[in-house]
Design a protein around this motif. Structure first.
Motif, PDB file in Angstrom:
ATOM      1  N   ASN A 102     -40.931   0.793  -3.219  1.00 22.25           N
ATOM      2  CA  ASN A 102     -40.611   1.891  -2.316  1.00 22.25           C
ATOM      3  C   ASN A 102     -41.842   2.149  -1.455  1.00 22.25           C
ATOM      4  OD1 ASN A 102     -39.653   4.138  -1.012  1.00 22.25           O
ATOM      5  ND2 ASN A 102     -39.916   5.516  -2.742  1.00 22.25           N
TER       6      ASN A 102
ATOM      7  N   GLN B  93     -33.576  -4.237  -1.010  1.00 20.28           N
ATOM      8  CA  GLN B  93     -32.137  -4.128  -0.741  1.00 20.28           C
ATOM      9  C   GLN B  93     -31.791  -4.565   0.689  1.00 20.28           C
ATOM     10  OE1 GLN B  93     -30.728  -0.054  -1.076  1.00 20.28           O
ATOM     11  NE2 GLN B  93     -32.603   0.763  -0.162  1.00 20.28           N
ATOM     12  N   ASP B  94     -30.719  -5.339   0.797  1.00 22.03           N
ATOM     13  CA  ASP B  94     -30.214  -5.798   2.099  1.00 22.03           C
ATOM     14  C   ASP B  94     -28.827  -6.412   1.912  1.00 22.03           C
ATOM     15  OD1 ASP B  94     -30.204  -6.443   4.839  1.00 22.03           O
ATOM     16  OD2 ASP B  94     -30.819  -8.499   4.369  1.00 22.03           O
TER      17      ASP B  94
ATOM     18  N   ASP C 188     -38.346  -1.805   1.008  1.00 23.98           N
ATOM     19  CA  ASP C 188     -37.228  -0.885   0.772  1.00 23.98           C
ATOM     20  C   ASP C 188     -36.464  -1.298  -0.488  1.00 23.98           C
ATOM     21  OD1 ASP C 188     -35.551   1.260   1.186  1.00 23.98           O
ATOM     22  OD2 ASP C 188     -34.294   0.206   2.648  1.00 23.98           O
ATOM     23  N   HIS C 189     -37.200  -1.460  -1.581  1.00 21.16           N
ATOM     24  CA  HIS C 189     -36.614  -1.777  -2.889  1.00 21.16           C
ATOM     25  C   HIS C 189     -35.949  -3.146  -2.950  1.00 21.16           C
ATOM     26  CE1 HIS C 189     -37.358   2.198  -4.621  1.00 21.16           C
ATOM     27  NE2 HIS C 189     -36.866   2.744  -3.522  1.00 21.16           N
TER      28      HIS C 189
ATOM     29  N   ARG D  44     -27.849  -2.047   2.060  1.00 22.51           N
ATOM     30  CA  ARG D  44     -28.127  -0.969   1.130  1.00 22.51           C
ATOM     31  C   ARG D  44     -27.344  -1.143  -0.173  1.00 22.51           C
ATOM     32  NH1 ARG D  44     -30.420   4.098   1.560  1.00 22.51           N
ATOM     33  NH2 ARG D  44     -29.482   5.798   0.379  1.00 22.51           N
ATOM     34  N   TYR D  45     -28.056  -1.020  -1.275  1.00 22.43           N
ATOM     35  CA  TYR D  45     -27.527  -1.118  -2.649  1.00 22.43           C
ATOM     36  C   TYR D  45     -27.232  -2.546  -3.086  1.00 22.43           C
ATOM     37  CZ  TYR D  45     -27.039   3.913  -2.047  1.00 22.43           C
ATOM     38  OH  TYR D  45     -27.276   5.238  -1.782  1.00 22.43           O
ATOM     39  N   TYR D  46     -27.570  -3.531  -2.259  1.00 22.77           N
ATOM     40  CA  TYR D  46     -27.422  -4.938  -2.643  1.00 22.77           C
ATOM     41  C   TYR D  46     -28.820  -5.561  -2.687  1.00 22.77           C
ATOM     42  CZ  TYR D  46     -22.409  -4.480  -1.984  1.00 22.77           C
ATOM     43  OH  TYR D  46     -21.084  -4.084  -2.095  1.00 22.77           O
ATOM     44  N   HIS D  47     -29.249  -5.907  -3.895  1.00 23.65           N
ATOM     45  CA  HIS D  47     -30.628  -6.324  -4.125  1.00 23.65           C
ATOM     46  C   HIS D  47     -30.686  -7.799  -4.490  1.00 23.65           C
ATOM     47  CE1 HIS D  47     -32.004  -2.056  -4.290  1.00 23.65           C
ATOM     48  NE2 HIS D  47     -30.733  -1.878  -4.660  1.00 23.65           N
TER      49      HIS D  47
END
Length: 383
Positions: free
Chosen positions: A228, A216-217, A213-214, A219-222
């Protein structure tokens, strides 16, 4: 009588009402990504394989790629794998910047040779990637022993073998990570692409879920760069329906394989074709029934069958170590003799679960007729 190599509609049609209802539920809820059906399928596949964790992804190829990423395999690392397999096995290693090191196969099973693997280990080797080819588990006992001795990961490419066993344990629970494909032609086939990754390592499972999922964990924190590669909820819903019939599909394939073996033996065709075997302690799920065609007659037999509208397939005509895209690795013809011989001789025959007895007899009779014709020609040439 025409005989298809595979007919996915025969398998899906009896389940269509259940599949449609499952997909309709997804459409009604609108949970197309990360929906409840995905979590349920992950739990069911993990339980089925005897693994602690399962992570859905977009394809079997992505399963291999994410497994390599999670193990931080990359430039400077080597992964030993068979050359006699589908391209994705080596392609995934190449994509992470690592070097695929090709090893030969065991002639009787077409699977990776543990002896050849061990002699190819170097200080750069980081993993072994056996393929459970045509539905039969590789020699995981020997490969795991080698991996433990040299401190290596074992990534199972189980794309063709969900449900296959070694010593009573199912593939996907025999290495560090197991990788599955749900491509429509597989034993558990979806309505398109899909894949699954299994492991007993909770930390690895968490990491692979994030990578899918890119990275991220939350969401929007990588914290890492991922891809993808999520399993669509619609695919998971359909696969959940079909999973309940997976063992019966395997039993039907096994029945067909045993009948081929018995009939070919009774017809004394060993001078023309060699039948596949199953190693002691293993049970195949027969994703393919693959014979060896002797004396350079493989292509002639395939043409003979095609003229009678009987399906067959060649997996695989060009070994990976001889593919143009890997030319810079320096492999030459003759480097992997068992692999190269298999590529010249193998032919897969129809073995899908819904194959009828009459259709199978058509295949057997055609091969027997070809054998009689070949023997007559050989006697004429000898005279």
């Amino acid at each position: 009588m025409p005989v298809p190599m595979l007919d996915v509609n025969r398998q899906n049609q009896p389940l269509m009402d259940e599949i449609t209802a499952a997909i309709t539920e997804v459409c009604t809820t609108g949970a197309f990504v990360k929906g409840p059906a995905v979590k349920q399928l992950e739990q069911n596949v993990a339980e089925y394989c005897g693994a602690e964790h399962a992570v859905g992804c977009a394809s079997g190829t992505d399963a291999l790629l994410v497994a390599l990423m999670a193990l931080e395999i990359g430039p400077g690392d080597e992964v030993i794998l068979p050359s006699f397999t589908f391209f994705a096995t080596a392609g995934s290693v190449w994509r992470v910047g690592a070097t695929p090191v090709f090893a030969d196969i065991v002639p009787g099973t077409y699977n990776l040779s543990p002896e050849d693997v061990e002699r190819r280990i170097t200080p750069h080797t980081k993993a072994i990637m056996p393929v459970h080819l045509f539905g039969q588990a590789a020699d995981m006992t020997a490969l795991n022993r080698i991996a433990k001795k040299h401190d290596l990961y074992v990534i199972e490419d189980a794309a063709q073998a969900i449900g296959a066993t070694e010593a009573g344990k199912r593939v996907g629970s025999l290495g560090t990570i197991g990788c599955f494909s749900f491509y429509p032609t597989k034993n558990l086939g979806g309505m398109g692409d899909g894949g699954m990754i299994t492991t007993d390592d909770a930390e690895l499972a968490h990491k692979m879920r994030i990578l899918c999922d890119h990275g991220q964990d939350p969401r929007y924190y990588h914290h890492m760069v991922g891809v993808n590669s999520r399993l669509d909820t619609i695919q998971a819903a359909a696969l959940g329906v079909k999973l309940r019939s997976l063992d019966s599909y395997a039993e039907a394939r096994e029945k067909h394989a045993f009948r081929y073996n018995e009939r070919f033996k009774k017809l004394s065709l060993s001078d023309v074709i060699g039948v596949p075997g199953v190693a002691q302690g293993r049970r195949s799920v027969w994703n393919q029934y693959t014979v060896r065609v002797e004396n350079g007659q493989r292509d002639a037999l395939q043409q003979y069958l095609a003229e009678r509208k009987i399906g067959s397939a060649i997996y695989y005509p060009v070994p990976l170590h001889l593919q143009a895209c890997f030319a810079e690795l320096g492999y030459q013809e003759g480097d992997l003799p068992h692999t190269e011989q298999a590529a010249r001789e193998v032919l897969s025959l129809p073995v899908f679960p819904e194959l009828t007895k009459a259709e199978q007899s058509e295949v057997i009779d055609a091969i027997a007729a070809f054998a009689a014709q070949a023997r007559t020609g050989a006697k004429r040439d000898a005279a």
